[in-house]
Design an enzyme around this catalytic site. Sequence first.
Site, short mmCIF file in Angstrom:
data_model
loop_
_atom_site.label_atom_id
_atom_site.label_comp_id
_atom_site.label_asym_id
_atom_site.label_seq_id
_atom_site.Cartn_x
_atom_site.Cartn_y
_atom_site.Cartn_z
N ASN A 291 0.98 -1.33 0.06
CA ASN A 291 -0.06 0.14 0.15
C ASN A 291 0.82 1.29 -0.13
O ASN A 291 1.25 1.49 0.99
CB ASN A 291 -0.80 -0.08 1.34
CG ASN A 291 -1.77 1.12 1.34
OD1 ASN A 291 -1.98 2.00 0.48
ND2 ASN A 291 -2.38 1.40 2.76
N LYS B 287 0.15 4.11 -0.45
CA LYS B 287 -0.43 5.53 0.20
C LYS B 287 -0.14 6.59 -1.00
O LYS B 287 0.02 6.47 -2.10
CB LYS B 287 -0.03 5.72 1.51
CG LYS B 287 -0.31 4.53 2.39
CD LYS B 287 -0.09 4.72 3.87
CE LYS B 287 -0.41 3.50 4.81
NZ LYS B 287 -0.33 3.58 6.05
N HIS C 176 -9.68 1.07 4.33
CA HIS C 176 -8.72 1.36 5.15
C HIS C 176 -8.93 2.17 6.36
O HIS C 176 -9.51 3.12 6.22
CB HIS C 176 -7.47 1.81 3.99
CG HIS C 176 -6.03 1.75 5.02
ND1 HIS C 176 -5.62 2.99 5.83
CD2 HIS C 176 -4.88 1.01 4.78
CE1 HIS C 176 -4.49 2.58 6.19
NE2 HIS C 176 -3.97 1.38 5.54
N GLU D 257 -7.19 4.35 7.37
CA GLU D 257 -7.21 6.05 6.78
C GLU D 257 -8.41 6.64 6.32
O GLU D 257 -8.86 7.68 6.40
CB GLU D 257 -5.78 6.30 6.33
CG GLU D 257 -4.73 6.34 7.08
CD GLU D 257 -3.47 5.55 6.40
OE1 GLU D 257 -3.30 5.79 5.18
OE2 GLU D 257 -2.60 5.12 7.13
N GLU E 115 -5.49 -4.99 10.48
CA GLU E 115 -4.45 -3.64 10.90
C GLU E 115 -4.97 -3.02 12.10
O GLU E 115 -5.86 -1.68 12.06
CB GLU E 115 -4.51 -2.81 9.61
CG GLU E 115 -3.98 -3.40 8.41
CD GLU E 115 -3.45 -2.37 7.33
OE1 GLU E 115 -2.34 -2.47 7.06
OE2 GLU E 115 -4.31 -1.48 6.95
N GLY F 221 1.84 2.82 10.67
CA GLY F 221 2.72 3.91 10.23
C GLY F 221 3.47 4.44 11.84
O GLY F 221 4.18 5.33 11.75
N SER G 90 2.89 -1.39 10.45
CA SER G 90 4.30 -1.30 10.70
C SER G 90 5.04 -3.03 10.62
O SER G 90 6.29 -3.02 11.10
CB SER G 90 4.64 -0.89 12.05
OG SER G 90 4.16 0.15 11.97
P1 PGA Z 1 2.64 0.51 7.59
O1 PGA Z 1 1.27 0.88 6.85
O2 PGA Z 1 3.15 -0.75 6.86
O3 PGA Z 1 3.23 1.76 7.24
O4 PGA Z 1 2.21 0.63 9.18
C1 PGA Z 1 0.28 -0.36 6.67
C2 PGA Z 1 -0.99 -0.07 6.13
O5 PGA Z 1 -1.48 1.19 6.30
O6 PGA Z 1 -1.83 -0.61 5.23
#
Ligand code: PGA
Length: 249
Positions: free
Chosen positions: A9, A11, A94, A96, A166, A172, A211
């Site tokens: 992903n 982003k 997701h 976000e 997640e 993140g 992460s």
């Molecule tokens: P990250 O993001 O690996 O940077 O924590 C994962 C995601 O949001 O899908």
Amino acid sequence: MRKKLVAANWKMHGDLRTNEGLLAGVANGLDGVSCDVVICPPYPYLAQGASVLKGTSVSLGAQNVSEHTSGAFTGEVSVSMLVDVGCRYVLIGHSERRALFGESDQVVATKFELALSAGLIPVLCVGETAAERKAGDTLAVVSRQIRSVMDRVGVLAIGSGVVAYEPVWAIGTGLTASPDQAQEVHAAIRALVAGADPLVAQKLRILYGGSVKPQTASELFAQEDVDGGLIGGASLVVGDFLAICQAAV
Ligand code: PGA
């Protein structure tokens, strides 16, 4: 018996030049990788992704899609457009999207349903916030998020997609769920689906995201109910992403 899947992903990162290196670097570095691999670039770069990944084993995915099929929805992108430009997968709900863009369980269910009807493989993202975990509500929150989609589309349709657990507090932040924490929630998700259809539950791929790094991937992916990962930050570095794919055996 479940083939592992690792999805990138990106982003809102990238540009034409760096994407080219990242896409080709991943596609050319998969010798010895046995899992399915998906890359989800930002919308404007989907066509670039389709072009560079053509003829490779890497599938293209989108990070989001509209809850509408067509019409006067300025700035939105429909499921048929994603299919048209070569997407096979699409991330749905997701955290976000849920937190920053107000996507409700209902909107998420609509998007999941539309994606499936267009022939895309939806990756349903679920997960609790830090406050919800602290309050002991993790399984209740995740169950509600899964159930709202399952109630809408039915258990068989859930089985045609993928689930990504997640934890919001791990995205993140550099804080990864421990393998035990991940396994506990993954097992609960599988048990929930098994309550409706044991066979679908057995086949359903449940990814972990939050992460994931090359150093943590092997132990997470070794858990019985963890079938791969959804990777944000580490998917922007070819070597790190390939190491994570290699850990998915
Ligand atoms: P990250 O993001 O690996 O940077 O924590 C994962 C995601 O949001 O899908």
